[in-house]
Design a protein around this motif. Structure first.
Motif, short mmCIF file in Angstrom:
data_model
loop_
_atom_site.label_atom_id
_atom_site.label_comp_id
_atom_site.label_asym_id
_atom_site.label_seq_id
_atom_site.Cartn_x
_atom_site.Cartn_y
_atom_site.Cartn_z
N SER A 70 0.83 -1.21 0.00
CA SER A 70 0.00 0.00 0.00
C SER A 70 0.87 1.26 0.00
O SER A 70 0.53 2.25 -0.64
CB SER A 70 -0.97 0.00 1.18
N PHE A 71 2.00 1.22 0.70
CA PHE A 71 2.93 2.36 0.68
C PHE A 71 3.51 2.56 -0.72
O PHE A 71 3.62 3.68 -1.21
CB PHE A 71 4.06 2.15 1.68
N ASP A 125 2.18 1.55 -3.57
CA ASP A 125 1.08 2.00 -4.46
C ASP A 125 0.83 3.49 -4.31
O ASP A 125 0.40 4.16 -5.25
CB ASP A 125 -0.21 1.22 -4.17
N ALA A 126 1.10 4.03 -3.11
CA ALA A 126 0.88 5.46 -2.86
C ALA A 126 2.04 6.32 -3.35
O ALA A 126 1.98 7.54 -3.29
CB ALA A 126 0.64 5.70 -1.37
N CYS A 155 5.68 5.73 -2.64
CA CYS A 155 6.98 5.79 -1.95
C CYS A 155 8.06 5.15 -2.81
O CYS A 155 7.80 4.24 -3.60
CB CYS A 155 6.90 5.13 -0.58
N ASP A 205 -0.55 12.41 4.33
CA ASP A 205 -0.89 11.73 3.09
C ASP A 205 0.42 11.43 2.37
O ASP A 205 1.18 12.34 2.03
CB ASP A 205 -1.79 12.62 2.24
N LEU A 206 0.68 10.15 2.13
CA LEU A 206 2.00 9.75 1.62
C LEU A 206 2.29 10.38 0.27
O LEU A 206 3.38 10.91 0.05
CB LEU A 206 2.08 8.22 1.55
N ALA A 207 1.34 10.34 -0.64
CA ALA A 207 1.57 10.89 -1.98
C ALA A 207 1.89 12.40 -1.91
O ALA A 207 2.78 12.88 -2.60
CB ALA A 207 0.35 10.65 -2.87
N GLU A 208 1.17 13.09 -1.04
CA GLU A 208 1.38 14.53 -0.86
C GLU A 208 2.78 14.79 -0.28
O GLU A 208 3.49 15.71 -0.69
CB GLU A 208 0.31 15.07 0.09
#
Length: 241
Positions: A38-39, A41-42, A44, A230-233
């Motif tokens: 999930s990380f 996919d976001a 990282c 928010d990881l993507a941000e």
């Protein structure tokens, strides 16, 4: 700067500790590989893994979970916790880890760190965990009389890939990182420094980015699990000029 999502492993599960206390562990998931996916996919680009049981045992304990993460993802991963001899370093790198993190052994046997950094260029990092500026070892159970900066300087010309600097009193406490201490360490050595401990908002990442030191990256755990970051941000923020 690189954002390193943290996956701390205790008894095969993803957990976060409060200030390094094994008795204050919050379980965030029973499937570390799914969490790692999930990380990725976001967005990282790296993963930061810690074998918490291994840090206390002095040898790998959560190997199955680490191997499952490596099999499930395609980004480089670094691992710390219980890595204290050349055989273990070599075994982990052979299994596909991009980088091993040496913590306790950096205090107990600095010659081993230098030997490993020479044998595996770019693949050995030093984990410096400090309480009030003094280095702590053995899963943070023991505080030494060595300052973080003095320890870091021992590896100045050893070819160490990075220093992961954790302020223990900030770790898992969601109180923000120790920006001043992290920047001071980064400015004291030429080795790339990664900030860890207390990173709990985008503002914390902005503060590290504008700290006056050229930091390599920042590690965040609980804030990502709690949705505070928010990881993507965060990835986009750290990539921006």
């Amino acid at each position: 700067m690189i954002l390193y999502p943290a996956i701390d492993l205790k008894d095969g599960a993803c957990v976060r500790l409060y200030k390094g206390d094994m008795d204050k562990a919050t379980v965030f998931g029973e499937d570390p590989a799914a969490q790692a996916r999930s990380f990725v996919d976001a967005g990282c680009e790296w993963l930061h893994l810690v074998d918490l049981n291994g840090a206390f045992a002095g040898k790998p304990v959560n190997a199955a979970a680490v191997e499952a993460i490596l099999a499930a993802t395609n980004v480089p991963a670094q691992l710390g916790g219980g890595i204290r001899d050349m055989a273990t370093i070599e075994a982990w790198l052979d299994r596909g880890l991009a980088r091993v993190i040496l913590g306790t052994v950096a205090v107990r046997d600095p010659a081993l760190v230098k030997q490993a950094a020479k044998a595996f260029p770019g693949k050995v990092a030093v984990g410096i965990d400090a309480r009030d500026g003094m280095v702590a070892v053995e899963g943070w159970a023991e505080t030494t009389d060595i300052t973080a900066t003095d320890l870091a300087r021992q590896f100045e010309d050893a070819g160490v890939a990075a220093i992961i600097y954790t302020d223990i009193d900030r770790d898992g406490a969601m109180q923000g990182p120790n920006v001043a201490a992290t920047a001071a360490l980064a400015n004291a050595v030429s080795i790339p420094v990664i900030a860890s401990g207390g990173v709990s908002s985008l503002d914390d990442l902005r503060a590290l980015k504008s700290s006056g030191a050229a930091l390599d990256g920042a590690i965040s755990g609980r804030a990502l699990y709690d949705g505070k970051i928010d990881l993507a941000e965060a990835v986009a923020l750290l990539k921006s000029q």
